[in-house]
Scaffold this active site. Structure first.
Site, mmCIF file in Angstrom:
data_model
loop_
_atom_site.group_PDB
_atom_site.id
_atom_site.type_symbol
_atom_site.label_atom_id
_atom_site.label_comp_id
_atom_site.label_asym_id
_atom_site.label_seq_id
_atom_site.Cartn_x
_atom_site.Cartn_y
_atom_site.Cartn_z
ATOM 1 N N ASP A 9 0.875 -1.171 0.000
ATOM 2 C CA ASP A 9 0.000 0.000 0.000
ATOM 3 C C ASP A 9 0.920 1.231 0.000
ATOM 4 O O ASP A 9 2.120 1.114 0.295
ATOM 5 C CB ASP A 9 -0.863 -0.045 1.272
ATOM 6 C CG ASP A 9 -1.585 1.249 1.517
ATOM 7 O OD1 ASP A 9 -2.267 1.724 0.601
ATOM 8 O OD2 ASP A 9 -1.468 1.797 2.635
ATOM 9 N N ASP A 11 -0.161 5.184 0.791
ATOM 10 C CA ASP A 11 -0.408 6.232 1.789
ATOM 11 C C ASP A 11 -0.513 5.638 3.187
ATOM 12 O O ASP A 11 -1.340 4.761 3.443
ATOM 13 C CB ASP A 11 -1.689 6.999 1.441
ATOM 14 C CG ASP A 11 -1.547 7.720 0.111
ATOM 15 O OD1 ASP A 11 -0.622 8.540 0.008
ATOM 16 O OD2 ASP A 11 -2.322 7.434 -0.810
#
Ligand code: XBP
Ligand code: MG
Length: 232
Positions: A9, A11
């Site tokens: 991932d 952010d």
């Protein structure tokens, strides 16, 4: 099965980009458009439950009964403007990778374990972050799955399926890295063992089902990940 890839991932996981990056960029875009919206730090934490910048703005407008005529049509333009501000913010003040991230990426590269990205953020934001925080880093990732390449964003598993499909890999050969409950649900539903590194916005999320929850990546090595993959 042996460990073949690490799926990240972006952010909150690769870097803490939300509070002082995306949030500020949203507020600058609102101001520029003449809107009196102001997403302060706690409010933005609540809004993060909705993944995707366009979806987050639409949710905010509806929840505040702000669905004025023309607002829906404004969202794509607002989102472009927000991403331009985000890029500018990162250029002025690069958000660093979280502790241990670079070392883990380097360890994987040296061992021939492939890297990929599975994120709801827009592709240009991934490029901007990597350009400033890990120059040349974009080439380290075999596949970058980002933004609207899938219709259903996290917590739906689609982005992880999309990435694994392009890599020709099964979930049993990969480990996912996330920072949030939505991210964990997405990765788990895709059948992935998931390592969680929470941050200021996500420390109180429910991480039931995670393979490992650690403060940051400094405690994560390929040996640890291989053990996780073998465990039931
Ligand atoms: C984080 C998100 C994104 C960003 C904003 O996703 O939910 O919406 O806040 O990015 P992840 P966009 O943790 O999966 O990277 O405005 O480009 O959507
Ligand atoms: Mg995240």
């Amino acid at each position: 099965m042996p460990l073949r890839a690490l799926l990240f991932d972006v952010d909150g996981t690769l870097a803490d980009t939300e509070r002082d990056g995306h949030r500020i960029a949203f507020n600058r875009a609102f101001k520029e458009a003449g809107l009196d919206w102001d997403w302060d730090i706690p409010l933005y934490g609540e809004l993060l439950r909705v993944t995707g910048g366009k979806e987050r703005m639409a949710h905010y407008a509806v929840s505040r009964r702000l669905s004025a005529v023309g607002l829906e049509e404004m969202i794509p333009g607002l989102h472009l403007s927000k991403n331009r501000h985000y890029e500018r913010l990162l250029a002025e003040n690069a958000v660093p990778l979280r502790p241990g991230v670079r070392r883990l990426l380097e360890e994987a590269r040296a061992a021939g374990v492939r890297l990929a990205i599975a994120t709801t953020t827009s592709p240009e934001n991934v490029t901007a972050l990597l350009n400033h925080a890990l120059p040349d880093g974009e080439h380290w990732f075999d596949v970058i799955g980002a933004g609207d390449v899938v219709a259903a964003k996290k917590p739906a598993p689609d982005i992880y399926f999309w990435v694994m499909d392009r890599m020709g890999l099964e979930p049993e050969e990969c480990v996912a890295f996330e920072d949030s409950e939505n991210g964990l649900r997405s990765a788990m539903t895709a059948g992935l063992k998931t390592v969680i590194t929470p941050n200021g916005y996500t420390h109180a999320h429910d991480f039931t089902g995670a393979a490992l929850v650690v403060e940051d990546m400094t405690q994560v090595s390929l040996a640890v990940l291989e053990r996780l993959l073998r465990s039931r």
